[in-house]
Design a protein around this motif. Structure first.
Motif, PDB file in Angstrom:
ATOM      1  N   CYS A 108      35.868  37.892  48.588  1.00  0.00           N
ATOM      2  CA  CYS A 108      35.231  36.579  48.758  1.00  0.00           C
ATOM      3  C   CYS A 108      36.229  35.529  49.265  1.00  0.00           C
ATOM      4  O   CYS A 108      37.439  35.745  49.257  1.00  0.00           O
ATOM      5  CB  CYS A 108      34.603  36.122  47.439  1.00  0.00           C
ATOM      6  N   ASN A 156      32.362  37.639  42.587  1.00  0.00           N
ATOM      7  CA  ASN A 156      31.655  36.534  43.245  1.00  0.00           C
ATOM      8  C   ASN A 156      30.783  37.120  44.359  1.00  0.00           C
ATOM      9  O   ASN A 156      30.999  38.241  44.789  1.00  0.00           O
ATOM     10  CB  ASN A 156      32.702  35.577  43.833  1.00  0.00           C
ATOM     11  N   ASN A 188      36.989  42.241  44.213  1.00  0.00           N
ATOM     12  CA  ASN A 188      38.051  41.794  43.311  1.00  0.00           C
ATOM     13  C   ASN A 188      37.502  41.047  42.102  1.00  0.00           C
ATOM     14  O   ASN A 188      37.840  41.358  40.967  1.00  0.00           O
ATOM     15  CB  ASN A 188      39.023  40.909  44.088  1.00  0.00           C
ATOM     16  N   CYS A 189      36.623  40.055  42.347  1.00  0.00           N
ATOM     17  CA  CYS A 189      36.253  39.154  41.256  1.00  0.00           C
ATOM     18  C   CYS A 189      34.764  39.159  40.902  1.00  0.00           C
ATOM     19  O   CYS A 189      34.383  38.610  39.873  1.00  0.00           O
ATOM     20  CB  CYS A 189      36.696  37.726  41.578  1.00  0.00           C
ATOM     21  N   CYS A 203      32.058  40.524  45.600  1.00  0.00           N
ATOM     22  CA  CYS A 203      33.489  40.637  45.890  1.00  0.00           C
ATOM     23  C   CYS A 203      34.073  41.784  45.066  1.00  0.00           C
ATOM     24  O   CYS A 203      33.849  41.869  43.862  1.00  0.00           O
ATOM     25  CB  CYS A 203      34.191  39.319  45.544  1.00  0.00           C
ATOM     26  N   CYS A 253      38.989  34.512  46.662  1.00  0.00           N
ATOM     27  CA  CYS A 253      40.056  35.511  46.510  1.00  0.00           C
ATOM     28  C   CYS A 253      40.931  35.568  47.758  1.00  0.00           C
ATOM     29  O   CYS A 253      42.127  35.817  47.668  1.00  0.00           O
ATOM     30  CB  CYS A 253      39.464  36.893  46.236  1.00  0.00           C
TER      31      CYS A 253
HETATM   32 ZN   LIG Z   1      36.544  37.283  44.855  1.00  0.00          ZN
END
Ligand SMILES: [Zn+2]
Length: 197
Positions: free
Chosen positions: A69, A62, A59-60, A57, A72
């Motif tokens: 993901c 994952n 952003n995070c 992901c 998110c």
């Molecule tokens: Zn994420």
């Protein structure tokens, strides 16, 4: 060419998986060969699919099959809390307990002077960025109770001090214990009794 060369190669590859050694790999491969239609072919197909679709992901950190993901992307998760974990396996452990309703940030490891892993090798700059740009009020540091895990937690706490409420999982996470090995009840208790840093 030996008639078992491909099978030997498969065993050798399988033996590289965590938790499997040569002996377990031999057993697994033999089992797969015997359950070819039921197990081996669908497994090979799935591995082929996941090999082309799995990604981190953006952003995070994952893993999933989209750039962002499911956690998110979900509108049901609280935007105000981020739980910081070392590895995706820790995120999965937290999710299994079902107690945390916020979002995550996966560092991808811990700071380690020995292995020359600094903040930029981890997703720490991205975490600081998220705290500054998202409406986050609490960062929960759910790092493992190892020396490197705690060093990393202190580093992040220093970076974010004064910007956001910082908490960590309560004792109950055993020393040297990894979240992935804890039962759901222990994780739940450690999260509910989290303490301010
Ligand atoms: Zn994420």
């Amino acid at each position: 060419m030996s008639s078992t060369r491909d099978i030997d190669n498969l065993i050798e590859m399988m033996a590289k998986l965590p938790g499997l050694g040569p002996r377990s790999a031999r057993r697994a491969v033999l089992h797969l060969i015997r359950k070819q239609a039921l197990l081996m072919t669908p497994l090979a197909d799935l591995m082929q699919t996941v090999a082309t679709t799995a990604r981190e992901c953006l952003n995070c950190g994952n893993v999933g099959t989209n750039d962002i993901c499911d956690i998110c992307a979900s509108e049901k998760r609280a935007n105000s809390e981020i739980c910081v974990v070392e590895d995706v396996s820790d995120l999965w452990a937290m999710e299994r307990s079902g107690v945390f309703k916020g979002r995550y940030h996966v560092l991808g490891g811990t700071l380690s002077a020995l292995d020359a892993i600094g903040p930029d090798e981890l997703r720490i700059p991205r975490l600081i960025d998220r705290v500054q740009t998202e409406s986050i009020t609490e960062v929960i540091l759910a790092l493992n109770a190892t020396i490197d895990g705690q060093t990393t937690a202190h580093y992040i706490a220093d970076q974010l001090e004064g910007r956001v409420k910082l908490t960590s999982l309560a004792q109950g996470v055993p020393i040297g214990g990894e979240l992935d090995y804890l039962d759901d009840g222990t994780i739940t208790a450690a999260l509910q009794a989290r303490k301010a840093l």
